[in-house]
Design an enzyme around this catalytic site. Structure first.
Site, PDB file in Angstrom:
ATOM      1  N   TYR A   1      -3.259  -2.227 -10.483  1.00  0.00           N
ATOM      2  CA  TYR A   1      -3.250  -2.003  -9.037  1.00  0.00           C
ATOM      3  C   TYR A   1      -2.356  -3.020  -8.326  1.00  0.00           C
ATOM      4  O   TYR A   1      -1.522  -2.676  -7.489  1.00  0.00           O
ATOM      5  CB  TYR A   1      -4.690  -2.070  -8.529  1.00  0.00           C
ATOM      6  CG  TYR A   1      -4.847  -2.070  -7.039  1.00  0.00           C
ATOM      7  CD1 TYR A   1      -4.749  -0.881  -6.307  1.00  0.00           C
ATOM      8  CD2 TYR A   1      -5.104  -3.251  -6.347  1.00  0.00           C
ATOM      9  CE1 TYR A   1      -4.899  -0.879  -4.926  1.00  0.00           C
ATOM     10  CE2 TYR A   1      -5.259  -3.254  -4.973  1.00  0.00           C
ATOM     11  CZ  TYR A   1      -5.151  -2.074  -4.263  1.00  0.00           C
ATOM     12  OH  TYR A   1      -5.300  -2.065  -2.899  1.00  0.00           O
TER      13      TYR A   1
ATOM     14  N   SER B   1       0.800  -1.239   0.000  1.00  0.00           N
ATOM     15  CA  SER B   1       0.000   0.000   0.000  1.00  0.00           C
ATOM     16  C   SER B   1       0.827   1.281   0.000  1.00  0.00           C
ATOM     17  O   SER B   1       0.267   2.365  -0.189  1.00  0.00           O
ATOM     18  CB  SER B   1      -0.952   0.025   1.197  1.00  0.00           C
ATOM     19  OG  SER B   1      -1.941  -0.964   1.053  1.00  0.00           O
TER      20      SER B   1
ATOM     21  N   VAL C   1       1.257  -3.728   3.857  1.00  0.00           N
ATOM     22  CA  VAL C   1       1.210  -5.005   4.587  1.00  0.00           C
ATOM     23  C   VAL C   1       2.449  -5.855   4.368  1.00  0.00           C
ATOM     24  O   VAL C   1       2.607  -6.914   4.983  1.00  0.00           O
ATOM     25  CB  VAL C   1      -0.055  -5.843   4.247  1.00  0.00           C
ATOM     26  CG1 VAL C   1      -1.300  -5.164   4.774  1.00  0.00           C
ATOM     27  CG2 VAL C   1      -0.139  -6.124   2.771  1.00  0.00           C
TER      28      VAL C   1
ATOM     29  N   TYR D   1      -4.070   3.145   7.726  1.00  0.00           N
ATOM     30  CA  TYR D   1      -5.296   2.361   7.880  1.00  0.00           C
ATOM     31  C   TYR D   1      -6.122   2.920   9.044  1.00  0.00           C
ATOM     32  O   TYR D   1      -6.183   4.137   9.232  1.00  0.00           O
ATOM     33  CB  TYR D   1      -4.983   0.871   8.103  1.00  0.00           C
ATOM     34  CG  TYR D   1      -4.103   0.281   7.034  1.00  0.00           C
ATOM     35  CD1 TYR D   1      -4.482   0.316   5.691  1.00  0.00           C
ATOM     36  CD2 TYR D   1      -2.889  -0.323   7.344  1.00  0.00           C
ATOM     37  CE1 TYR D   1      -3.668  -0.231   4.696  1.00  0.00           C
ATOM     38  CE2 TYR D   1      -2.084  -0.879   6.364  1.00  0.00           C
ATOM     39  CZ  TYR D   1      -2.483  -0.827   5.050  1.00  0.00           C
ATOM     40  OH  TYR D   1      -1.685  -1.369   4.088  1.00  0.00           O
TER      41      TYR D   1
ATOM     42  N   LYS E   1       0.261   3.349  -2.898  1.00  0.00           N
ATOM     43  CA  LYS E   1      -0.917   4.208  -3.033  1.00  0.00           C
ATOM     44  C   LYS E   1      -0.517   5.686  -3.036  1.00  0.00           C
ATOM     45  O   LYS E   1      -1.198   6.523  -3.628  1.00  0.00           O
ATOM     46  CB  LYS E   1      -1.930   3.921  -1.916  1.00  0.00           C
ATOM     47  CG  LYS E   1      -2.578   2.527  -2.015  1.00  0.00           C
ATOM     48  CD  LYS E   1      -3.557   2.276  -0.868  1.00  0.00           C
ATOM     49  CE  LYS E   1      -4.478   1.090  -1.085  1.00  0.00           C
ATOM     50  NZ  LYS E   1      -3.869  -0.225  -0.925  1.00  0.00           N
TER      51      LYS E   1
END
Lengths: 307, 307, 307, 307
Positions: free
Chosen positions: D191, D65, D261, D243, D68
């Site tokens: 993605y 992530s 993660v 998160y 992102k």
């Protein structure tokens, strides 16, 4: 197929006896937690007025949420329908009986009169129109059951009131949306008194005979509510009478019914009979575990359900 | 009270005609949006096999979610009950028919087989056991309706598939929880074909006669499902057959029923009759507005409901 | 880049003046609804103790939720950290400031001390440890602001209490989960008094100087909280200080801040300055619309944010 | 207070080593489940370009992530801001990173670009404007990190794709609301490739130096994004980068940061330094457990946070 008889009821009681130890007696208040799970009762009034019973059918217990049907019934006699249904819905909730999530998303309008929020609104309606709502309810159940010593269990009522934080939250949330008009404490007192009514299976089966008899009571033959209202209350019990287990109950038993966490269930087959069963241990939905099986067995033996 | 007759049905049709312009025809796919709201049909098969009809009872329309009862019925013939009920519940959802909120909170297990998620699981079950699930369904409805030219409307099926993002999201969410076993696209194709079945009121009333007749079909007298299963499917329609308007429908009409956004509703009074009505304009819950009133009037005129 | 000066603040005030009519003054209680939206104030205390102001910087207004920072600050002086954080979280809520949905799903533990539920828990904590929590708060703000006539606006406090159904629901829901220890009415009285504190921009900027100064106050140089706690309270304001608009505010302004529905916002740049702005009309998240722009302009002119 | 040095970083690494066995390595795909939790790395680039490292700072791992932030960064270079923010919000979600509940209630608009739904929208935006979005991303990270052999881990990308049911549900749900324009499978492929980027702490700290340096990269001194955008991306990382643990992380560490993660975290102190840490075992929010402590210790030793 069997015929209705005391023997049939006794047979059923014996068959379910091993189940009385499987569920869990309600323990959120001390006054209920102490009830022995060994008790089992069953009573039936058939359409012709004949009466059948088995087990502890004369032992009184706390009717709890079964009283929600009575609150709605009284409201139907005091208000025009739109006044009621603008404040409470008629749909199953799909949620636990005391959840606030849906109540907030739906702007303080409870899904139906048989979840706590809806029953509190019914009591709020009664409070607005009756000078003594607790006395009035006693008069009604005493007349319907033909028993003048039916009363509230004040220990239970007091105990409920002392553990009423969740219900207070529900009432205040409705008040914040303008859907609660009277004093929260006062209405909750009434609500908990109704829940604390102590009645036996025999008394309950007789009291709710009007739902099997187009709105007319047994004995004195009093019109409690109109035939149309009786049909409608039955419909509502069918879709919303058994907490979040109404679908499973309809699937297995196929009767309009209302349960209480005291372990009682009242059920009717319209035009045929009214039934009350009692066994204190509850299943995971909060309905009497052995009570549900008693009704399931009755429906199988008689070959009768509404479907 | 009236007796069942073509005249009674025609009378009802004329009474509700003014209502056909009040609701809203489903418009999420072009193939449905073009349907004229002026059409009205009604058909009844009584327990003795006698048949009544009025209005556009022979015009075929898209049965849509009514097919969900057929998917469940076929699943009941292919699987042992626990295999079905571990993957789908029996409770009303208390939510819109295509919501993912509850599905996520309840770990991918749909509330019941009559919401989209539940019907997709039924189709997934059929996909696992049938080599040609679309062909099999056609055989079943053709035999039950005794009409060999019943077919899928491929324009509707295609159109649904092209607007299937929400259902794809539902299927993938269930797959993420392990509750969807076959290829998502393939099962959705089957699902949309079932929805696209084109049938008339006469054909629907005849097809669903088995639910009023303890599981046995009209005519050839074939056992479709057991009497117990028939009772249970009726119970499920009662609590969950009318989207998030099941409680209101039970209150007003008092019959187990299943609606589709094509404007059709099938309903039964067990032991008495199977009924199909059709009027394309829908109420806010997605149920045929005039169709619901037709059933309400029928129940009033005949003095018959299940309550 | 500009330097801090009264002229700069006045310039900013004039630039945002046209915006004062765009938002909406809080109207949930009459006492707030009557405030004129034409008022605009701004005050800054720089790290060196120098002071700047513009507009209505001496006019007192209702600080409302800005008081939630004070409640947390006092709690941090009375309790060990784990005693606080077992009863309230540190995460943004992603929900409206008065929602019960999340509170029920998360078992009565509020997301953070800056939503209503969390601030009520802080007041409940103060109630348990202070004999006169209202008097104590007055002493604290009077000393920090160096103004002995700061007081509660009892009309506002009373008005809030009379419209407190939603907060009562929140408190009772927490009580039902065991996360509220004192009398609901009593704690709510304290909570609404804190909200009703009437303070000016100058007083607020001085009061909250400790958050820009490693926990030490201006003037008497009193340690309010430890440097670590000061950093942490700033972090919490950053992620949760602006209701459900914290992310947008961080993106645009980039300072830890806390707003109130009275139209005030306090903000700090640690080591650099404390700021208070005031303009009564609110944006859709409940934050002062022109106040947010004042802070945005200040950050741009000075070329200073924390990012 | 300490100064930045390799020794300081090594000291920190040794202090947290006992924690590497406390969390839980991500196991939703086999390719990640096999990673040894014993690895620990840390790298820093200070504002003056000086570089520090300790432990396994050259070992590449799956950045997951963290990518992102790169997707958002690229989107900011391709689109005007309103085109981005009409499709994704800037608020913390208050929910698990892959929940659909909020996404449905908020009509398919993700809360922010750092939850899965938001990052999928970013990839959808890139897909619409770039002919080869995967190749483009490789070019960008290779230039920023000054390492020409950075690449996707195709085993990880494939494995993610095969376990992508939840993300497919999210994408399809957004498509049902009109907030997803390209082919779902194609965008998910991109993605997952971005997630599978294999980079070391040294490479990550260098790559994200632009966020500590007003949008300008280290070395070639390329403008990646404007100073304002750099501030804003930092703000967004502050409120939503960790998160559902962003509030706790801000409270403890006080730096804008983004975790993955794979056990990596990148963090910055604007104007001071960019940092990357790595330890595969995760805490209950899905953030590297020892990695968070490394950053906490660094902030304490240097006496530096943004608060």
């Amino acid at each position: 197929m069997s015929e209705l008889s005391n023997a049939l009821l006794e047979e059923i009681i014996e068959e379910v006896r091993p189940l009385t130890r499987q569920g869990k007696v309600a323990d959120y208040i001390p006054a209920l937690a102490g009830i022995s799970p060994d008790q089992l009762g069953m009573a039936v009034y058939a359409a012709d007025g004949s009466h059948y019973q088995a087990g502890d059918a004369d032992t009184r217990f706390s009717i709890q949420s079964i009283s929600k049907v009575l609150s709605l019934t009284v409201a139907l006699t005091l208000y025009d329908e739109p006044e009621i249904w603008q404040r409470v819905g008629k749909e199953p909730s799909g949620q636990a009986f005391n959840s606030l999530v849906q109540l907030e998303l739906e702007q303080g309008k409870p899904r139906n009169p048989f979840i706590n929020a809806g029953a509190l609104v019914m009591c709020d309606l009664l409070e607005s129109r009756l000078t003594a709502p607790r006395l009035r309810m006693l008069e009604i159940v005493r007349r319907l059951a033909q028993q003048n010593d039916i009363n509230y269990d004040r220990v239970v009522a007091r105990s409920e009131y002392e553990h009423s934080a969740r219900n207070a939250a529900i009432a205040w949330l409705m008040k914040s949306f303008g859907n609660f008009h009277n004093d929260v404490s006062k209405v909750m007192e009434t609500y908990f008194h109704y829940c604390s009514l102590a009645m036996s299976c025999n008394e309950l089966a007789r009291t709710f005979f009007y739902l099997a008899n187009q709105g007319r009571s047994l004995g004195e033959d009093v019109t409690v509510i109109s035939p149309r209202h009786a049909r409608q209350v039955n419909a509502l019990m069918m879709t919303s009478g058994m907490y979040d287990g109404a679908g499973e109950f309809a699937w297995r038993v196929g009767m309009p019914a209302k349960s209480g966490v005291g372990g009682g269930i009242v059920a009717v087959i319209p035009g045929v009979m009214s039934i009350a069963v009692w066994s204190p241990a509850l299943d995971s939905s909060g309905n009497s575990l052995a009570g549900t099986v008693m009704l399931e067995k009755l429906t199988e033996r008689l070959g009768r359900s509404i479907f």
